[in-house]
Design an enzyme around this catalytic site. Structure first.
Site, PDB file in Angstrom:
ATOM      1  N   GLU A   1       1.329  -1.220  -0.129  1.00 41.17           N
ATOM      2  CA  GLU A   1      -0.035   0.303   0.327  1.00 41.17           C
ATOM      3  C   GLU A   1       0.884   1.326  -0.230  1.00 41.17           C
ATOM      4  OE1 GLU A   1      -3.865  -0.199   1.719  1.00 41.17           O
ATOM      5  OE2 GLU A   1      -3.043   1.348   2.701  1.00 41.17           O
TER       6      GLU A   1
ATOM      7  N   SER B   1      -7.381   1.628  -2.286  1.00 40.44           N
ATOM      8  CA  SER B   1      -6.142   1.173  -2.518  1.00 40.44           C
ATOM      9  C   SER B   1      -6.875   0.036  -3.130  1.00 40.44           C
ATOM     10  CB  SER B   1      -5.413   0.712  -1.716  1.00 40.44           C
ATOM     11  OG  SER B   1      -4.279   0.139  -1.256  1.00 40.44           O
TER      12      SER B   1
ATOM     13  N   CYS C   1     -10.429  -2.135  14.608  1.00 42.93           N
ATOM     14  CA  CYS C   1     -11.082  -3.530  14.245  1.00 42.93           C
ATOM     15  C   CYS C   1     -10.685  -3.920  16.321  1.00 42.93           C
ATOM     16  CB  CYS C   1      -9.742  -4.289  14.096  1.00 42.93           C
ATOM     17  SG  CYS C   1      -9.472  -3.746  12.298  1.00 42.93           S
TER      18      CYS C   1
ATOM     19  N   CYS D   1      -8.343  -2.509   3.914  1.00 42.56           N
ATOM     20  CA  CYS D   1      -8.039  -3.444   4.943  1.00 42.56           C
ATOM     21  C   CYS D   1      -9.676  -4.047   5.447  1.00 42.56           C
ATOM     22  CB  CYS D   1      -7.196  -3.145   5.594  1.00 42.56           C
ATOM     23  SG  CYS D   1      -6.101  -2.001   5.801  1.00 42.56           S
TER      24      CYS D   1
ATOM     25  N   GLU E   1     -16.116 -10.952   3.002  1.00 39.46           N
ATOM     26  CA  GLU E   1     -14.948 -10.941   2.392  1.00 39.46           C
ATOM     27  C   GLU E   1     -14.576 -12.157   1.801  1.00 39.46           C
ATOM     28  OE1 GLU E   1     -11.497  -9.431   4.423  1.00 39.46           O
ATOM     29  OE2 GLU E   1     -11.636  -8.174   2.622  1.00 39.46           O
TER      30      GLU E   1
ATOM     31  N   GLU F   1       1.938   1.787  -3.298  1.00 39.49           N
ATOM     32  CA  GLU F   1       1.197   2.450  -3.971  1.00 39.49           C
ATOM     33  C   GLU F   1       0.953   4.020  -4.124  1.00 39.49           C
ATOM     34  OE1 GLU F   1      -2.665   0.578  -2.985  1.00 39.49           O
ATOM     35  OE2 GLU F   1      -3.648   1.311  -4.700  1.00 39.49           O
TER      36      GLU F   1
ATOM     37  N   GLU G   1     -13.670 -12.798  -6.011  1.00 39.73           N
ATOM     38  CA  GLU G   1     -12.618 -12.263  -6.676  1.00 39.73           C
ATOM     39  C   GLU G   1     -11.432 -12.885  -5.216  1.00 39.73           C
ATOM     40  OE1 GLU G   1     -15.373 -10.669  -6.052  1.00 39.73           O
ATOM     41  OE2 GLU G   1     -14.929  -8.501  -4.988  1.00 39.73           O
TER      42      GLU G   1
ATOM     43  N   LYS H   1     -15.611  -9.513   7.243  1.00 37.33           N
ATOM     44  CA  LYS H   1     -14.492 -10.858   6.918  1.00 37.33           C
ATOM     45  C   LYS H   1     -15.333 -12.055   6.771  1.00 37.33           C
ATOM     46  CE  LYS H   1     -10.841  -8.396   8.147  1.00 37.33           C
ATOM     47  NZ  LYS H   1      -9.963  -7.805   6.798  1.00 37.33           N
TER      48      LYS H   1
END
Ligand SMILES: Cc1cc2nc3c(=O)[nH]c(=O)nc-3n(C[C@H](O)[C@H](O)[C@H](O)COP(=O)(O)O)c2cc1C
Ligand code: SF4
Lengths: 596, 386
Positions: free
Chosen positions: A284, A330, A526, A310, A372, A287, A377, A369
């Site tokens: 990141e 990102s 988190c 994230c 996710e 990036e 993907e 999560k």
């Protein structure tokens, strides 16, 4: 400025409190506990469950202690016969409409209604059961959250959480009277509505109505399957919270015990998401630098500010609400997914395992999560990169079921290759942590020197304010970063989606001045995730946050780019940040989920 | 105290020169207007009976740039249909009453919250409002009226639910305090008054408090518009002086066989024949928002009670426990007793529950379900059991 003082009596004890204090708060100051259900310190007052009613001298009605401000000369009784009768009735009424299937309920032992029913010894309920068979149908449509209306007490804590803290409004009150229920847009299943899966509603549900979808049995099955090679990764925020499942203070650092417990459960390898957090910083960071270069050197107009990716709750929020800003996000996968993709490629290869026989389990503070991991993907390895996601709470359940005496375990260390981490990876679990980690690395890459903050602690990005800002100027940069000489990098940090929404509206208008923004869906980051132990309050979240900062300070390595296993990964496998392999395994793309 | 016999009055429906009253009022100070209303003893006609002058005074004393006047025309109480008639026959008086309130409290905007079922009145009302607003503009009085269509739930007549509804939210009552006079519509000081209250206020502003005070009793000044229905040969709308006994009332409006009167609609009290003589209609006795329902001996009080409970079970907004579940338990409970599934003594459990609902519910809806419940059970227990 000192506030106006109000004098009152509670149970015949005199007290003076600030004007605007509620009866509930005043009673707490005198150590009188008034029971509550719809009240939650994190969200606005509702005053609808009526279990906190008290007697006020001179008033015909019993005011709700949570919703009534103190008045001069008030005389309050918190446990008079009138109050006791009303309170008992309220609990009995709630039970008459409740699917009191307590012994089988995932919230058994943690349910606030159960606790109250026990306290008030409601015994044989005098009232007629109002529970209908059709209400017992549970909505299992979402991979993250299950919703069971038959356990709902209509306190609207979830509704207020979803609206106020998260600005999502997935949950809403529908119908009225005997049909009133907590529903979704057009009563659609949870998976079909604008829900970010953040699980904050779960954290505030007093009963077993909203819970995470649990995969504990599937994970045990995998662990006990001799043909499977099962590896587990643990997110940063779990290590300062799992102790709460075993009666320890929030924020107690139990990383070593958690590793030991996972090993005893039978996972073949115990690895760390902190490793891939460090890796995220490298990818990141580069990036961001490449976007800055594009803007400053190549005269292009890359999408800035860049935003972190994230937090899968935040990602889905943006896909629903701000698809026009997806370019700003990102392209890095979250640490969980980077880990999964590497586990079934790089790690499998080196461990001589067939990825088809591998199971990757994550222990996460997060319910999003789970969603996710199911995104189509997230199969960069050619397999489902992460097979099962368990919350910190579910891990607690596993440890108990496995009969492990957690508090007596000796500390153990993570296994290698994807298990080493730095303090920078650890603080990912806190709001501002990703930013702090990124600055530690970026500053050093650019200038060759450590960030100019004492003990590497970048204080301006820490803490629980809704939106934080910081700026850092690059001076005397290394020759290859000449274009950044004198540039002031401006960063913003926000947590909780309602705050994120405010910030995104400004980004849309183009006037934040930020280059880089960290966004976490959950309050406090988190550590306040939807999968963390219950209960949740600001005080608890602060303790967990301190736990992570302590953990960071105790580490020898505190900068992601110093992680030796990350270095090894680049040397022998990825070759360079943002390279070909990184692109295939560590980066992703997003979709607009806008419906209209 | 001496009770009066039936006396018909004509303050509400009398046609007046509303613009003349407006001119007269605009020339007075807000203190003077409010003092007159306080002096008259006028109490709200929407049900709760709060002294109107005090309400206006509280709103006036708030320091705020923006204040609002709301005319509560939700008229949802079963058996009440007088506000519709007032709006139909003397709309200008209602509008002028709102302007008087605006002048008194310092508000520049007024809203009529109109029951959705009365939307057929909208074209007429819009036309009257346009004209009225223009007149106010010409008179350089900074006030204008607009209309909002109701959301169709009974609870939206409750003042704070009504404001939630006007703000575009679900019609759920708010916690009080704060009261609307300090934080009402959009969080601003608001005086919310019933249609009839506003017209009485206008008449007091016109004729002075004395004439009003001379009507009625010490606790219940003035007259009141009644919506009379049920087993009566003369159903309809009547303006009567307050303070009469129920016996006088039944003698005038009954069909000769009246066994009970439900005073104040579904949320009011049921009075049985044996108590007609001792019951005064007014704040010292049994107050009413206007609904008077007469029942003769052909009626089953069990059916009436069940109808009311079905109404409340559906019309509770559902947010608070005592009301949402309590209403269902009362209904299921009397049905169970009737069917013999619960013993008659279960009625006592239910009465205790209704007491909790009365003192622990969040708003007036849940707080008043016990009124019909207890009064019908106490008076007609055998009809419920057998
Ligand atoms: C459930 C419920 C419904 C109500 N419906 C009405 C109504 O339809 N019209 C009305 O004027 N007041 C209604 N009220 C009373 C209002 O809350 C409020 O007291 C009234 O509008 C104040 O006006 P007043 O002081 O002129 O009576 C209702 C109250 C409750 C609890
Ligand atoms: S008493 Fe009934 S209508 Fe009033 S707030 Fe409670 S549930 Fe809603």
């Amino acid at each position: 400025m000192s506030k106006f003082q109000v004098n009152l009596k509670i149970n015949n004890l005199a007290i003076a409190v600030d004007e605007g204090t509620t009866i509930l708060e005043a009673a707490r100051q005198l150590n009188f506990n008034i029971p509550t259900l719809c009240h939650h310190d994190d969200i606005c007052v509702a005053g609808n469950c009526r279990v906190c009613v008290v007697e006020q001298k001179g008033s015909r009605l019993l005011p709700a202690a949570c919703a009534t401000p103190v008045g001069e000369g008030m005389e309050i009784l918190t446990n008079s016969m009138k109050v006791r009768q009303a309170r008992k009735h309220v609990v009995e009424l709630l039970l008459s409409e409740h699917n009191a299937d307590c012994t089988r309920c995932i919230k058994n032992g943690e349910c606030e209604l159960q606790k109250m029913s026990n306290e008030y010894r409601t015994g044989n309920n005098q009232f007629i059961s109002l529970l209908k068979e059709k209400d017992k149908v549970i909505d299992f449509s979402s991979p993250s959250i299950s919703k069971d209306d038959s356990k709902c007490i209509r306190c609207q804590r979830c509704v207020r959480t979803c609206a106020e803290m998260q600005a999502v409004n997935a949950l809403t009150v529908a119908y009225k009277g005997n049909n009133m229920r907590i529903s979704t847009f057009l009563n659609k299943p949870m998976n079909d509505v604008v829900c970010t899966n953040c699980g904050q509603c779960i954290n505030r549900c007093p009963t077993g109505s909203l819970t995470e979808r649990t995969y504990v049995d599937q994970v045990f099955e995998a662990v006990y399957d001799p043909t499977k090679f099962v590896v587990v990764q643990t997110a940063p925020a779990t290590r300062v919270a799992i102790g709460e499942e075993f009666g320890l203070e929030p924020g107690t650092r139990v990383t070593g015990k958690m590793v030991a417990a996972l090993r005893r459960i039978g996972f073949d390898k115990v690895l760390d998401t902190d490793f891939s957090a460090d890796l995220t910083i490298i990818e990141e960071g580069y990036e961001l630098l490449s976007r800055l270069k594009a803007a400053l050197v190549d005269g292009k107009a890359p999408a800035l500010p860049m935003m972190t990716s994230c937090s899968p709750g935040w990602i889905k929020f943006q896909e629903h609400l701000y698809p026009e800003l997806l370019e700003n996000l990102s392209s890095c996968k979250s640490p969980q997914q980077m880990f999964g993709a590497l586990a079934k490629t790089y790690y499998a290869e080196r461990m001589n395992k067939n990825p088809a026989d591998m199971i990757v389990v994550s222990i996460m503070p997060c319910t999003a999560k789970k969603f996710e991991a199911n995104r189509p993907e997230m199969r960069g390895s050619g397999y489902k990169d992460v097979d099962f996601v368990l919350t910190t709470r579910e891990l607690g359940m596993m440890i108990r079921q496995a009969g492990i005496d957690f508090n007596k375990l000796e500390n153990e260390s993570y296994d290698g290759m994807l298990g080493e981490s730095t303090g920078a990876g650890v603080i990912f679990g806190n709001t501002g942590g990703v930013m702090e980690a990124a600055l530690r690395t970026a500053y050093e890459i650019i200038t060759g020197r450590e960030v100019p903050f004492s003990n590497l602690s970048i204080k301006p990005v820490r803490g629980m304010e809704g939106v934080k800002e910081a700026a850092i100027r690059f001076k005397d940069v290394l020759p290859e970063w000449n274009f950044l000489e004198g540039v002031e990098l401006k960063v913003g940090i926000t947590h909780g989606l309602a705050n994120a929404k405010l910030l995104m509206d400004k980004v849309k208008e183009g006037n934040t001045g930020f280059h880089f923004i960290e966004i976490m869906a959950c309050p406090g980051g988190c550590i306040g995730g939807g999968g963390q132990p219950l209960p949740t309050t600001l005080a608890i979240r602060k303790k967990r946050a301190s736990g992570l900062y302590e953990e960071d300070e105790k580490m020898i390595l505190r900068k992601s780019h110093e992680n030796p296993e990350v270095k090894e990964l680049y040397q022998s496998f990825l070759h360079q940040p943002l390279g070909h392999r990184s692109h295939d395994l560590l980066h992703t793309h997003y979709y607009s989920r806008k419906k209209i | 105290m001496k009770n009066k016999t039936i006396k018909k009055v004509d303050l509400i429906f009398e046609q007046v020169d509303h613009l003349a009253i407006l001119d007269k009022t605009l020339n007075r100070s807000s203190e003077e207007i409010i003092l007159d209303i306080i002096d008259s003893g006028l109490r709200g006609r929407g049900g709760a009976g709060f002294p109107t002058g005090l309400k206006w005074k509280f709103a006036r004393n708030e320091d705020s740039e923006q204040k609002y006047v709301i005319c509560n025309a939700d008229e949802g109480e079963p058996g009440t249909f007088k506000d519709r008639e007032i709006l139909t026959q003397v709309p200008e008086k209602v509008l002028t009453g709102m302007a008087v309130c605006g002048k008194a409290i310092g508000a520049s905007e007024g809203y009529i919250y109109l029951r959705a079922e009365y939307n057929f009145l909208l074209p007429m009302l819009h036309q009257k409002i346009d004209t009225f607003n223009n007149v106010l503009k010409e008179k350089k009085f900074d006030f204008s009226v607009a209309i909002r269509s109701g959301s169709g739930a009974y609870v939206c007549g409750e003042e704070t639910a009504l404001m939630e509804s006007m703000e575009g939210f679900r019609g759920e009552p708010r916690n009080k305090p704060p009261f609307p006079t300090s934080k009402g519509y959009l969080g601003k000081p608001t005086s919310i008054n019933n249609v009839e209250t506003l017209v009485f206020a206008l008449m007091i502003a016109n004729l002075g408090p004395k004439m009003f005070k001379e009507l009625g009793t010490f606790d219940s000044r003035g007259s009141k518009v009644f919506s009379i229905s049920g087993d009566t040969p003369s159903a309809g709308i009547y303006e009567l002086e307050l303070g009469m006994t129920l016996e006088d009332f039944v003698n005038e409006f009954g069909d000769g066989d009246t066994k009970a009167v439900q005073i104040g609609g579904a949320s009011g009290y049921c009075v049985a024949r044996k108590n007609f003589k001792s019951t005064v209609i007014g704040f010292e006795g049994i107050p009413t928002g206007g609904s008077m329902m007469l029942f003769n001996s052909s009626r089953s009080m069990y059916n009436i009670l069940r109808d009311y409970l079905e109404f409340f079970e559906e019309e509770s907004c559902g947010q608070c426990t005592p009301c949402r579940i309590g209403c269902q338990q009362l209904l299921k409970g009397v049905e169970a007793v009737k069917k013999g599934l619960k013993p008659p003594s279960y009625l006592e459990n239910l009465q205790r529950l209704s007491e909790t609902m009365k003192i622990a519910s969040k708003c007036g809806l849940g707080q008043s379900v016990g009124n019909p419940f207890n009064s019908i059970i106490n008076n007609f227990r055998e009809e419920i059991i057998y």
